[in-house]
Write a protein that holds these residues in place. Structure first.
Motif, PDB file in Angstrom:
ATOM      1  N   PRO A  86      -2.260  17.874  10.398  1.00  0.00           N
ATOM      2  CA  PRO A  86      -1.173  17.126   9.560  1.00  0.00           C
ATOM      3  C   PRO A  86      -0.090  16.415  10.523  1.00  0.00           C
ATOM      4  N   ASN A  87       0.141  17.075  11.815  1.00  0.00           N
ATOM      5  CA  ASN A  87       0.914  16.240  12.588  1.00  0.00           C
ATOM      6  C   ASN A  87       0.277  15.076  13.301  1.00  0.00           C
ATOM      7  N   SER A  88      -0.918  14.873  13.203  1.00  0.00           N
ATOM      8  CA  SER A  88      -1.711  13.963  13.696  1.00  0.00           C
ATOM      9  C   SER A  88      -2.182  12.979  12.682  1.00  0.00           C
ATOM     10  N   SER A  89      -1.775  13.082  11.547  1.00  0.00           N
ATOM     11  CA  SER A  89      -1.934  12.241  10.255  1.00  0.00           C
ATOM     12  C   SER A  89      -1.252  11.187  10.240  1.00  0.00           C
ATOM     13  N   HIS A  90      -1.404   9.944   9.430  1.00  0.00           N
ATOM     14  CA  HIS A  90      -0.661   8.968   9.056  1.00  0.00           C
ATOM     15  C   HIS A  90      -0.201   8.930   7.707  1.00  0.00           C
ATOM     16  N   THR A  91       1.085   8.575   7.296  1.00  0.00           N
ATOM     17  CA  THR A  91       1.674   8.697   5.903  1.00  0.00           C
ATOM     18  C   THR A  91       2.019   7.348   5.520  1.00  0.00           C
ATOM     19  N   PHE A  92       2.026   6.881   4.603  1.00  0.00           N
ATOM     20  CA  PHE A  92       2.642   5.880   4.135  1.00  0.00           C
ATOM     21  C   PHE A  92       2.544   5.694   2.600  1.00  0.00           C
ATOM     22  N   SER A  93       3.212   4.658   1.905  1.00  0.00           N
ATOM     23  CA  SER A  93       3.333   4.730   0.471  1.00  0.00           C
ATOM     24  C   SER A  93       2.640   3.590  -0.175  1.00  0.00           C
ATOM     25  N   LEU A  94       2.004   3.882  -1.238  1.00  0.00           N
ATOM     26  CA  LEU A  94       1.178   2.732  -2.462  1.00  0.00           C
ATOM     27  C   LEU A  94       1.965   2.483  -3.501  1.00  0.00           C
ATOM     28  N   ASP A  95       2.041   1.260  -3.664  1.00  0.00           N
ATOM     29  CA  ASP A  95       2.572   0.916  -5.104  1.00  0.00           C
ATOM     30  C   ASP A  95       1.379   0.830  -6.171  1.00  0.00           C
ATOM     31  N   THR A  96       1.721   1.894  -7.032  1.00  0.00           N
ATOM     32  CA  THR A  96       0.619   2.229  -7.739  1.00  0.00           C
ATOM     33  C   THR A  96      -0.104   1.229  -8.940  1.00  0.00           C
ATOM     34  N   ARG A  97       0.978  -0.023  -8.953  1.00  0.00           N
ATOM     35  CA  ARG A  97       0.735  -0.778  -9.676  1.00  0.00           C
ATOM     36  C   ARG A  97      -0.212  -1.910  -9.159  1.00  0.00           C
ATOM     37  N   THR A  98       0.050  -2.381  -7.904  1.00  0.00           N
ATOM     38  CA  THR A  98      -0.550  -3.298  -7.072  1.00  0.00           C
ATOM     39  C   THR A  98      -1.644  -2.945  -6.043  1.00  0.00           C
ATOM     40  N   GLY A  99      -1.138  -1.505  -5.633  1.00  0.00           N
ATOM     41  CA  GLY A  99      -2.199  -1.395  -4.414  1.00  0.00           C
ATOM     42  C   GLY A  99      -1.227  -1.685  -2.856  1.00  0.00           C
TER      43      GLY A  99
END
Length: 366
Positions: A103-116
């Protein structure tokens, strides 16, 4: 209490406190911003902001969101999707080079669930709050750091228990909450140390015990994987490796039908730590504030989308699920956050005064 017994308890209290004090100061200082992590992330601009759309705008299905995540991080695979109740228009995605990447080598980001649309979240991959979290959890030392923190937590509990034992005969000579202002600075600090220590007793025990449980999270998860999860996926032990995943479009509907009255908290994709090589694992949570921290996995065949198991929660995973929010004061909203912060500051005073008293006593003996 006999003097010999008092000396023994005093020895336990002194050395259990001294050994863990510097670590506890680190935990108390880094814990303060973590209590207000939502507010701190908003202040630092690390909270994802999604553009305004008309109310009732349709949401993309999971397969479309998977495609959006992979387009943002080409060459990687999706490990997890998760949701935040405070921002229903968004979700977080975790991708990595392989499904089993640490997990410490992964990348986290957010997605708008309406538009992607992708919204980067710096706090999840670095920045001030992530530094505070890593220092608080493992001091950037991984599992050895977590186990060291667990040991320090046990010493903290021993210091609390021995302090209570020593406090009983001490208060037989003084009224409760007495501070002898006419005495020397050492005596005044001793009275304050004892007073603040007994006032924060219950909170300190709660935070100490839950801290030990949280520090052992990796070990508990490994036990769950080798015990509960292994039993659930046993029929797939000799199955051929998957060559293609079924689209994730209907995962949420399938999981909600298998666990009525619950909603998805996060999805673990095949090959990750919380699933198997042949399953999507949708972790469902209850509707109340308490049950929202108790997760039930629904295992879905990654090639046929058939539900193969709805897992039971072993007691130690329930303990872990309840310990994490209790440790950071996440149960009672803003009033509980303020109370947790005040008690945290008082604990810092207890730790520093304990060091002062030990140093002064050492000088007097010398």
């Amino acid at each position: 209490m006999k003097s010999k017994t008092i000396r023994r308890w005093s020895f336990v209290h002194t050395w259990s406190s001294l050994v863990c004090t510097l670590f506890l100061l680190l935990l108390a200082i880094t814990g303060l911003p973590l209590v207000f992590h939502h507010e701190m992330e908003s202040l630092l601009g690390d909270t994802p902001h999604y553009r305004e759309l008309p109310t009732g705008s349709p949401h993309l299905d999971l397969a479309q969101l998977v495609a959006a995540a992979l387009a943002h991080r080409p060459g990687e695979v999706v490990q997890y999707f998760g949701w935040d109740d405070d921002q229903p228009e968004g979700m977080f995605a975790i991708t990595a080079a392989t499904a089993g990447t640490d997990p410490n080598s992964s990348h986290t980001f957010s997605l708008d669930t309406r538009t992607g649309e992708v919204v980067e979240t710096p706090a999840a991959n670095g920045g001030f709050m992530m530094v505070m979290l890593r220092l608080h959890v493992d001091m950037y030392a991984g599992l050895p750091g977590k186990l060291l923190m667990a040991f320090m937590g046990l010493l903290f509990v021993a210091a609390i228990v021995s302090g209570v034992v020593l406090y009983a005969p001490f208060m037989g000579r003084l009224k409760f909450a007495s501070v002898r202002h006419g005495k020397s600075p050492r005596v005044r600090w001793l009275d304050l140390h004892n007073l603040i220590g007994i006032v924060t007793l219950t909170w300190a025990l709660v935070v100490g015990v839950t801290g030990v449980v949280n520090a052992c999270a990796d070990l508990l998860i490994d036990v769950w994987r080798s015990d509960t999860l292994a039993a659930l996926v046993a029929p797939y032990r000799d199955a051929l490796p998957l060559t293609q995943l079924a689209p994730a479009s209907r995962l949420l509907a399938i999981a909600e039908a298998a666990a009525p009255g619950m909603k998805a908290d996060f999805v673990a994709f095949p090959g990750t730590r919380f699933s198997s090589e042949h399953h999507y694992a949708v972790f469902m949570k209850g509707a109340t504030h308490l049950t929202s921290h108790l997760l039930t996995p629904v295992l879905i065949d990654a090639s046929t989308l058939a539900v193969t198991a709805v897992g039971e929660r072993p007691w130690y995973m329930n303990a872990l699920g309840l310990s994490q929010p209790l440790h950071y004061g996440d149960y009672g909203g803003r009033p509980m956050q303020i109370l947790w912060a005040m008690l945290d500051v008082l604990t810092i005073v207890v730790l520093i005064s304990g060091l002062y008293l030990w140093w002064v006593r050492r000088k007097v003996k010398a």
